[in-house]
Design an enzyme around this catalytic site. Structure first.
Site, mmCIF file in Angstrom:
data_model
loop_
_atom_site.group_PDB
_atom_site.id
_atom_site.type_symbol
_atom_site.label_atom_id
_atom_site.label_comp_id
_atom_site.label_asym_id
_atom_site.label_seq_id
_atom_site.Cartn_x
_atom_site.Cartn_y
_atom_site.Cartn_z
ATOM 1 C CG ASP A 9 17.162 10.095 77.941
ATOM 2 O OD1 ASP A 9 17.006 8.907 77.634
ATOM 3 O OD2 ASP A 9 17.792 10.459 78.960
ATOM 4 C CG LEU A 10 11.922 8.096 81.391
ATOM 5 C CD1 LEU A 10 10.746 9.062 81.440
ATOM 6 C CD2 LEU A 10 11.405 6.654 81.416
ATOM 7 C CG ASP A 11 17.584 7.696 84.290
ATOM 8 O OD1 ASP A 11 17.372 8.560 85.156
ATOM 9 O OD2 ASP A 11 18.492 6.851 84.372
ATOM 10 C CB THR A 17 14.741 6.465 87.093
ATOM 11 O OG1 THR A 17 15.109 6.823 85.763
ATOM 12 C CG2 THR A 17 13.250 6.671 87.270
ATOM 13 C CE LYS A 45 23.173 9.857 86.154
ATOM 14 N NZ LYS A 45 23.260 11.261 86.549
ATOM 15 C CB SER A 114 13.646 5.994 77.216
ATOM 16 O OG SER A 114 14.166 5.262 78.299
ATOM 17 C CB ALA A 115 18.359 3.062 76.933
ATOM 18 C CE LYS A 145 18.617 6.977 74.024
ATOM 19 N NZ LYS A 145 18.132 7.637 75.253
ATOM 20 C CD GLU A 169 19.922 11.031 75.576
ATOM 21 O OE1 GLU A 169 19.261 10.016 75.310
ATOM 22 O OE2 GLU A 169 20.681 11.091 76.588
ATOM 23 C CG ASP A 170 20.641 12.056 81.079
ATOM 24 O OD1 ASP A 170 20.121 11.362 80.172
ATOM 25 O OD2 ASP A 170 21.011 11.580 82.165
HETATM 26 P P1 B16 Z 1 15.908 -0.555 82.232
HETATM 27 P P2 B16 Z 1 17.274 6.529 79.544
HETATM 28 C C1 B16 Z 1 18.312 4.338 80.721
HETATM 29 O O1 B16 Z 1 17.257 5.274 80.578
HETATM 30 C C2 B16 Z 1 19.061 4.601 82.018
HETATM 31 O O2 B16 Z 1 19.732 5.832 81.956
HETATM 32 C C3 B16 Z 1 20.088 3.513 82.241
HETATM 33 O O3 B16 Z 1 20.760 3.740 83.467
HETATM 34 C C4 B16 Z 1 19.368 2.155 82.263
HETATM 35 O O4 B16 Z 1 20.291 1.081 82.471
HETATM 36 C C5 B16 Z 1 18.627 1.965 80.948
HETATM 37 O O5 B16 Z 1 17.708 3.037 80.767
HETATM 38 C C6 B16 Z 1 17.862 0.657 80.899
HETATM 39 O O6 B16 Z 1 16.827 0.698 81.837
HETATM 40 O O7 B16 Z 1 16.702 -1.465 83.092
HETATM 41 O O8 B16 Z 1 14.726 0.085 82.925
HETATM 42 O O9 B16 Z 1 15.502 -1.213 80.912
HETATM 43 O O10 B16 Z 1 18.234 7.522 80.099
HETATM 44 O O11 B16 Z 1 17.678 6.024 78.163
HETATM 45 O O12 B16 Z 1 15.852 7.006 79.587
HETATM 46 MG MG MG Z 2 19.081 9.528 80.152
#
Ligand code: B16
Ligand code: MG
Length: 218
Positions: A9-11, A17, A45, A114-115, A145, A169-170
């Protein structure tokens, strides 16, 4: 040596972030006449951008027209991107490079799941784009997810069966997605919230290469 697929996962796993998402959402909520707390931000998150705004509007008891919704989404993303523009390799979370280096040395498959629709941009900013053999982000999936789609596509990109994949994953939803995909799940965060993961570590400083070796040779 065995070859496995390691999906990150990224964030919250590679970079933090969440603080930038928070600043951007808070500014938007303030504009609409209410505030959001750091505790509330925890619930965003791993949640998609659209769903995040729906949740925030619910907290503020506010409704928007479809047009306003689209405008605020774009505004939030512009603010978020202004923070991302300042990022560099110094924002990679502790000991993440140690694990990525080890996976490269042992020639494992490495993918991102990542989302975020900004994932590629962020990887480029912190200098990790080239490390990943596969990248699946919010632009590539139709189901968020806890649906396992993001990780199943990542496994395909790595040419691995799900049972040969390991996910870091967090978020609660992300761990559920990895479990549903039939992958080994490693929660990064608190045992209290990520207890459904196969393993949980507070962060990568707690993960030794000997543990990665065990995963590789399972
Ligand atoms: P964006 P992850 C997610 O990243 C974030 O945790 C979540 O807070 C955010 O709303 C989502 O990405 C969408 O991000 O606005 O940049 O498309 O944890 O899945 O890496
Ligand atoms: Mg995450």
């Amino acid at each position: 040596m065995n070859k496995k697929g390691f999906i990150f996962d990224l964030d919250g796993v590679i970079v933090d972030t969440a603080k930038y998402h928070y600043l951007a959402w808070k500014a938007l909520a303030n504009e609409l006449g209410f505030d959001i707390t750091l505790e509330q931000n925890e619930q965003l998150k791993g949640v998609s951008r659209v769903r995040s705004l729906e949740i925030i509007l619910g907290w503020g008891n506010t409704t928007l027209s479809q047009e306003q919704f689209t405008t605020y989404m774009a505004e939030k993303n512009d603010k978020y991107l202004s923070h991302i523009a300042q990022m560099d390799a110094g924002e990679i979370l502790p000991d993440v490079p140690k694990i990525l280096n080890y996976l490269q040395e042992t020639q494992q498959g490495i993918a991102l799941g990542s989302a975020s629709k900004n994932a590629r941009k962020i990887l480029q900013k912190v200098g990790l784009f080239e490390v990943f053999h596969g990248i699946v982000d919010g632009n590539d999936v139709s189901k968020a997810k806890p649906d396992p789609e993001v990780f199943l596509i990542a496994a395909q990109q790595l040419n691995k069966v799900p049972t040969d994949c390991i996910v870091f994953e967090d978020s609660v939803a992300g761990v559920t997605a990895a479990n549903t995909a039939g992958m080994i799940s490693i929660g990064i965060g608190f045992k209290e919230t990520l207890g459904h993961a196969d393993y949980v570590f507070n962060d990568f400083t707690e993960i030794q290469t000997s543990f990665i070796n065990e995963l590789i040779n399972r």
